[in-house]
Design a protein around this motif. Structure first.
Motif, PDB file in Angstrom:
ATOM      1  N   GLN A  60      42.524  40.737  38.465  1.00 33.15           N
ATOM      2  CA  GLN A  60      41.360  40.879  39.332  1.00 33.15           C
ATOM      3  C   GLN A  60      40.253  39.885  39.003  1.00 33.15           C
ATOM      4  O   GLN A  60      39.091  40.248  38.828  1.00 33.15           O
ATOM      5  CB  GLN A  60      40.841  42.316  39.289  1.00 33.15           C
ATOM      6  N   CYS A  63      38.843  40.161  42.054  1.00 28.74           N
ATOM      7  CA  CYS A  63      38.840  41.573  42.423  1.00 28.74           C
ATOM      8  C   CYS A  63      39.443  41.785  43.813  1.00 28.74           C
ATOM      9  O   CYS A  63      40.285  41.019  44.244  1.00 28.74           O
ATOM     10  CB  CYS A  63      37.437  42.152  42.287  1.00 28.74           C
ATOM     11  N   HIS A 241      31.338  42.240  42.651  1.00 29.82           N
ATOM     12  CA  HIS A 241      31.102  41.338  41.523  1.00 29.82           C
ATOM     13  C   HIS A 241      30.514  40.028  42.041  1.00 29.82           C
ATOM     14  O   HIS A 241      30.628  39.684  43.217  1.00 29.82           O
ATOM     15  CB  HIS A 241      32.373  41.120  40.699  1.00 29.82           C
ATOM     16  N   ARG A 251      35.084  46.014  35.719  1.00 29.74           N
ATOM     17  CA  ARG A 251      34.299  45.050  36.484  1.00 29.74           C
ATOM     18  C   ARG A 251      34.121  45.603  37.886  1.00 29.74           C
ATOM     19  O   ARG A 251      34.915  46.436  38.329  1.00 29.74           O
ATOM     20  CB  ARG A 251      34.978  43.678  36.516  1.00 29.74           C
ATOM     21  N   PRO A 253      34.629  46.300  41.609  1.00 25.75           N
ATOM     22  CA  PRO A 253      35.958  46.175  42.208  1.00 25.75           C
ATOM     23  C   PRO A 253      36.085  45.259  43.417  1.00 25.75           C
ATOM     24  O   PRO A 253      37.185  44.830  43.737  1.00 25.75           O
ATOM     25  CB  PRO A 253      36.295  47.615  42.601  1.00 25.75           C
ATOM     26  N   HIS A 255      35.065  41.986  46.203  1.00 27.97           N
ATOM     27  CA  HIS A 255      34.550  40.614  46.323  1.00 27.97           C
ATOM     28  C   HIS A 255      34.187  40.344  47.781  1.00 27.97           C
ATOM     29  O   HIS A 255      35.031  40.452  48.665  1.00 27.97           O
ATOM     30  CB  HIS A 255      35.599  39.602  45.872  1.00 27.97           C
ATOM     31  N   CYS A 299      40.521  51.650  41.008  1.00 35.62           N
ATOM     32  CA  CYS A 299      41.091  50.305  41.008  1.00 35.62           C
ATOM     33  C   CYS A 299      41.474  49.936  39.580  1.00 35.62           C
ATOM     34  O   CYS A 299      41.002  50.542  38.616  1.00 35.62           O
ATOM     35  CB  CYS A 299      40.120  49.275  41.581  1.00 35.62           C
ATOM     36  N   CYS A 301      40.749  47.603  37.595  1.00 35.13           N
ATOM     37  CA  CYS A 301      39.754  47.125  36.639  1.00 35.13           C
ATOM     38  C   CYS A 301      38.816  48.227  36.166  1.00 35.13           C
ATOM     39  O   CYS A 301      38.028  48.018  35.261  1.00 35.13           O
ATOM     40  CB  CYS A 301      38.936  45.996  37.256  1.00 35.13           C
TER      41      CYS A 301
END
Length: 311
Positions: A60, A63, A241, A251, A253, A255, A299, A301
């Protein structure tokens, strides 16, 4: 983060090897782009796209792309892989217009990857180049195109650079109007991105300077563009992110390229996006302003830890 070759990388490399055994033992006349044949090029690109998807799913780095981004990427990749067929239907001018989207997307990926991606590609550039010329030598020596398969790792790692180079190669010797057509959508997208960034900056300023932030946000939501941008602003760092991350653990999740585009223009590397407003306060405002939206995400991450406690 350990970049250990995954099983799927070995499997896809094996499939490409078999495909090249089937199609590449007989040398074709001429060459295509950087490789011995057109079919070799598309096999390598398709394999690299699949690897890129699976690798991002595991680590990811980018992500989870938001839905509109998934649609754009899927449409372009289908068009890219079927370019030879599609451009016969729509003509060269429209073809270059559409390829402009891929040009911008590839540049965005390189830009978002930043120094991490630059270092990664630089470290691997020497072996990639050596392997490339070795494959050309072996193809020539044995009068085959089979050894193009050796470039799979290089194509995968340098995929956005390869796509940019291929697009420019396509238009290099064409008339000026086609070169202009190629630049139309990248310039248009850039202008839209700048417009949204400026608007985002004003929204941030309005919210941060307001004594009643929630009321200000509610007024923003009356406009669809402001609604969209406000949701991104309040979701930054816990839902969306803003920079590439190479470390294991939690992080944000999702983008969204609109946010990714705006960040370097609005904040320096020393500051988090909208650092003026505490992340916990932004999270609370988000829950109140967008109660219909999820704030818990299952997710890969987010399995081990969270940046902030979320109830």
């Amino acid at each position: 983060m350990l970049l250990i070759p995954k099983t799927y990388f070995i499997i896809i490399q094996g499939i490409i090897l078999i495909l090249f055994l089937v199609t590449g033992l007989k040398k074709e006349k001429g060459k295509y782009f950087l490789f011995s044949s057109e079919i070799n090029f598309y096999f390598l690109i398709l394999g690299a796209i699949i690897i890129g998807y699976l690798f991002n799913r595991d680590y990811q780095l980018f992500c989870i792309p938001v839905n509109w981004t998934k649609v754009v990427l899927l449409i372009f990749l289908i068009y890219f892989l079927g370019n030879k067929i599609f451009k016969k239907v729509i003509g060269e001018f429209t073809n270059q217009l559409i390829l402009g989207v891929g040009l911008f997307v590839s540049l965005y990926i390189i830009g978002f990857g930043g120094m991490y991606y630059l270092i990664w590609t630089t470290i691997h550039s020497l072996p990639i180049v050596l392997i490339y010329f070795l494959s050309k030598y072996l193809n020539k020596k044995f009068n085959t195109q089979f050894f193009d398969f050796m470039n799979f790792f290089g194509v995968t790692l340098l995929l956005p650079y390869i796509i940019i180079s291929w697009i420019l190669w396509q238009v290099w010797n064409k008339r000026l109007k086609y070169k202009i057509a190629l630049s139309v959508l990248p310039v248009t997208i850039l202008i839209i991105g700048i417009f949204l960034t400026i608007r985002m900056s004003r929204i941030i300023e309005s919210i941060n300077n307001s004594e009643n932030k929630l009321a200000t946000i509610e007024r923003m939501k009356d406009n669809k563009i402001n609604y969209y941008l406000t949701e991104l602003i309040l979701g930054a760092h816990w839902k969306y992110h803003t920079t590439i991350c190479l470390f294991d653990g939690w992080r944000p999740p999702f983008h969204d390229p609109v946010l990714g585009f705006a960040v370097p223009f609005l904040y320096s590397r020393e500051h988090l996006f909208n650092y003026e407003l505490n992340i916990n306060e932004r999270f609370d405002l988000y829950k109140k302003a967008f109660p219909e939206n999820k704030t818990q995400f299952d997710c890969k991450c987010a399995n081990n830890e969270r940046l902030i406690p979320i109830e």
